[in-house]
Motif scaffolding. Structure first.
Motif, short mmCIF file in Angstrom:
data_model
loop_
_atom_site.label_atom_id
_atom_site.label_comp_id
_atom_site.label_asym_id
_atom_site.label_seq_id
_atom_site.Cartn_x
_atom_site.Cartn_y
_atom_site.Cartn_z
N THR A 1 0.86 -1.18 0.00
CA THR A 1 0.00 0.00 0.00
C THR A 1 0.90 1.23 0.00
OG1 THR A 1 -0.10 0.36 2.39
CG2 THR A 1 -1.63 -1.27 1.46
N ARG A 2 0.29 2.35 -0.16
CA ARG A 2 1.08 3.58 -0.09
C ARG A 2 1.72 3.75 1.29
NH1 ARG A 2 -0.66 9.69 -1.96
NH2 ARG A 2 1.34 10.66 -1.44
N ASP A 3 1.08 3.23 2.29
CA ASP A 3 1.62 3.35 3.64
C ASP A 3 2.92 2.58 3.83
OD1 ASP A 3 -0.45 4.98 4.40
OD2 ASP A 3 -1.65 3.37 5.26
N ASP A 4 3.23 1.66 2.90
CA ASP A 4 4.50 0.95 2.98
C ASP A 4 5.68 1.84 2.59
OD1 ASP A 4 3.66 -1.68 3.82
OD2 ASP A 4 2.74 -1.90 1.84
N PHE A 5 5.40 2.95 1.93
CA PHE A 5 6.45 3.88 1.54
C PHE A 5 6.70 4.88 2.67
CE2 PHE A 5 4.97 2.09 -2.35
CZ PHE A 5 6.06 2.09 -3.21
N PRO A 6 7.91 5.44 2.74
CA PRO A 6 8.19 6.45 3.78
C PRO A 6 7.23 7.62 3.69
CG PRO A 6 10.22 5.75 2.69
CD PRO A 6 9.09 5.15 1.91
N SER A 7 6.99 8.27 4.80
CA SER A 7 6.01 9.37 4.84
C SER A 7 6.42 10.53 3.94
CB SER A 7 5.84 9.86 6.28
OG SER A 7 7.09 10.30 6.81
N HIS A 8 7.73 10.72 3.73
CA HIS A 8 8.19 11.83 2.91
C HIS A 8 8.21 11.47 1.41
CE1 HIS A 8 11.91 9.45 3.62
NE2 HIS A 8 12.18 9.77 2.36
N PHE A 9 7.96 10.22 1.07
CA PHE A 9 8.02 9.78 -0.32
C PHE A 9 6.86 10.39 -1.10
CE2 PHE A 9 7.73 6.99 -3.97
CZ PHE A 9 9.04 6.59 -4.20
N ILE A 10 7.15 10.94 -2.29
CA ILE A 10 6.09 11.59 -3.06
C ILE A 10 5.75 10.79 -4.32
CG2 ILE A 10 6.68 13.89 -2.20
CD1 ILE A 10 7.95 14.43 -4.94
N PHE A 11 4.50 10.86 -4.70
CA PHE A 11 4.02 10.26 -5.94
C PHE A 11 3.45 11.37 -6.83
CE2 PHE A 11 4.03 6.51 -3.25
CZ PHE A 11 4.53 5.54 -4.11
N GLY A 12 3.80 11.31 -8.10
CA GLY A 12 3.31 12.32 -9.00
C GLY A 12 3.15 11.79 -10.41
N SER A 13 3.04 12.70 -11.34
CA SER A 13 3.01 12.37 -12.76
C SER A 13 3.68 13.52 -13.50
CB SER A 13 1.58 12.14 -13.24
OG SER A 13 1.57 11.56 -14.54
N ALA A 14 3.88 13.36 -14.82
CA ALA A 14 4.74 14.31 -15.52
C ALA A 14 4.30 14.54 -16.95
CB ALA A 14 6.18 13.79 -15.49
N THR A 15 4.74 15.68 -17.49
CA THR A 15 4.61 16.04 -18.90
C THR A 15 5.82 16.91 -19.24
OG1 THR A 15 3.39 18.08 -18.49
CG2 THR A 15 2.08 16.07 -18.78
N SER A 16 5.83 17.50 -20.45
CA SER A 16 6.80 18.55 -20.76
C SER A 16 6.13 19.59 -21.64
CB SER A 16 8.05 17.98 -21.44
OG SER A 16 7.84 17.81 -22.84
N ALA A 17 6.75 20.76 -21.74
CA ALA A 17 6.11 21.92 -22.35
C ALA A 17 5.61 21.68 -23.76
CB ALA A 17 7.07 23.11 -22.31
N TYR A 18 6.50 21.31 -24.68
CA TYR A 18 6.07 21.19 -26.07
C TYR A 18 5.07 20.06 -26.26
CZ TYR A 18 6.20 21.20 -31.17
OH TYR A 18 5.85 21.27 -32.49
#
Length: 507
Positions: free
Chosen positions: A21-38
């Protein structure tokens, strides 16, 4: 680590062999997603933005005839997209700044409209509790600088990049803590200056894949990467001396990586694996960590690879606070030492190894769901570079672009690779975050809109470019809310209340 969806006696079942689960990751660990400008912004000809080398490349027809003139129109739809990020549960969003939108001539006056857009985007993210991770350069050098002095093959780019970075640090650094100077410098240098597969389309026969009109494949990839490294260290030094005490941010670079295994167990193939790592990854990271290129690169490339002065080496060493990892797939490696006897050589010849399947790097085929390579990469970075902080900035599954939202293979891919990250964390890797590529289907370098990596489908037949969540977006959101999959083998969803909320997604 496999999440399989299949039918059992008329019912839907899940086979899961990695429970977390997400709780298995450290509390400071972040999850995100990405793109780029063009790839997402669009508005390519609006509000003062000028063309880049990527615009030029795309308009020459090298991406199935597609371009990023409109892309996903995030320039106008950023507020709606941020709300989708909130609904998905993202901690962070990685995006890039368009140099030519902010400084249209590459140097000189700042474009007020471009400045306003990025301030608005950053403020909208922060208002909604989403941390911005900003990349300064992602393949989109202002065409004005390319035309004036050849862009990255000239040392003049170092000062112009530093001045551009200075504007970004000054204008956005009070809210942005994480800065990536350059995305995939190894791929950018090879594709753009050796193989001629990407902007600015410089290469020479017999090495170029496309019909390049300028360039020299025997040394320009080394030269471009050299100037990228010096530009990075110049920007990092500027940040640390002028901004860090007040802004408290961090500077990194994002490197393309892949898992590698010897084609055979022969000593030659095993040594070839090491060369591949040093030529692709050590090429960028060794100077930034140790102040110079790997010895094998200097031996094989000789005078075609530039040398650092003692002052440059000193500035380079330790000039990053974190490594951004770009990872998608794995390759087998075989020795090709005989090629070293050739009189005319380029990067691949100097490396004296071959990657099986390299020609499929930008194809539309899905990646094999086999995350051992990611763990291999993370382990190497830990052992070779003193276990630096790492953000996995791109990781995702490619598929052909179509309106089907039932992207089971992407769910499998994300499930296995996030599980692999957890395994690496438990083995001591200093990983700080994971970003799924990409947030939505966007404009790809060679594929255009023929393939997609997105959590969200973009309906390109809709004038409003409406976004639709795919199965993977639902899965990622569910994981980010703290829901888990089970590690008890085969489960009937209708008998397991914890999975009922997901059951309809597989029907």
């Amino acid at each position: 680590m496999l999440l399989s969806i299949f039918v059992l006696g008329g019912g839907v079942g899940v086979l899961s062999v990695h429970h977390y689960t997400r709780d298995d990751f450290p509390s400071h660990f972040i999850f995100g997603s990405a793109t780029s400008a063009y790839q997402v912004e669009g508005a390519a000809n609006q509000d003062g933005r000028t063309p880049t080398i990527w615009d030029t490349f795309a308009h020459a027809g090298h991406a199935h005839g597609h371009n990023g003139d409109v892309a996903c129109d995030e320039y106008h739809k950023y507020k709606d997209d941020v709300q989708l990020m909130v609904e998905t549960g993202l901690d962070a969003y990685r995006f890039s700044i368009s140099w030519s939108r902010l400084i249209p001539n590459g140097r000189g006056p700042v474009n007020p409209k471009g400045l306003q857009y990025y301030n608005n985007l950053i403020n909208e993210l922060i208002k909604n509790g989403i941390e911005p991770h900003v990349t300064l350069f992602n393949f989109d050098l202002p065409q004005a600088l390319e035309d004036e002095y050849g862009g990255w093959v000239s040392r003049r780019i170092i000062r112009d990049f530093r001045d551009y970075a200075d504007v970004c640090f000054r204008e956005f650094g009070d809210r942005v803590l994480y800065w990536t100077t350059v995305n995939e410098p190894n791929v950018f240098a090879l594709a753009g200056y050796d193989e001629g597969e990407g902007p600015p389309l410089r290469c020479s026969t017999p090495f170029g894949v496309l019909n390049c009109n300028t360039g020299n494949s025997t040394f320009e990839a080394y030269l471009a990467a050299h100037h990228i490294l010096l530009a990075h260290s110049s920007a990092a030094t500027l940040y640390r001396t002028k901004y860090k005490d007040k802004q408290h941010g961090f500077i990194g670079i994002a490197v393309y990586t892949f898992g590698i295994l010897p084609q055979t167990n022969t000593e030659k193939d095993i040594l070839a694996v090491q060369r591949v790592h040093e030529f692709y990854v050590g090429w960028i990271l060794d100077p930034l960590m140790y102040g110079d290129y790997p010895n094998i690169m200097k031996i094989n490339a000789g005078s075609r690879i530039p040398a650092f002065t003692s002052a440059e080496s000193k500035q380079l060493k330790g000039s990053l606070d974190f490594i951004g990892v770009i990872y998608y797939t794995n390759f087998n490696v075989t020795d090709n030492s005989d090629i070293l006897k050739r009189k005319i050589r380029d990067f691949d010849a100097d490396m004296a190894a071959q990657l099986a399947g390299k020609q499929d790097l930008f194809s539309e085929e899905e990646y094999t769901v086999d995350p051992w390579g990611l763990q291999q990469v993370l382990k190497k970075l830990k052992l070779l570079y003193g276990n630096p902080p790492i953000y996995i900035y791109e990781n995702g599954q490619r598929s052909q672009s179509n309106p089907s939202l039932h992207d089971v293979s992407r769910v499998k891919y994300l499930h296995e690779h996030i599980g692999s990250v957890l395994d690496a964390l438990r083995n001591g890797s200093n990983i700080r975050g994971y970003f799924a590529w990409s947030f939505m289907d966007l404009f790809e370098l060679l594929d255009g809109y023929e393939s997609g990596y997105g959590l969200y489908y973009v309906d390109r037949n809709d004038p409003d470019l409406k976004r639709y969540p795919k199965l993977s977006a639902h899965w990622y959101a569910r994981f980010l809310r703290g829901t888990t999959t089970s590690r008890i083998g085969t489960i009937q969803l209708d008998k397991d209340p914890s999975l009922l909320s997901l059951a309809h997604l597989f029907q």
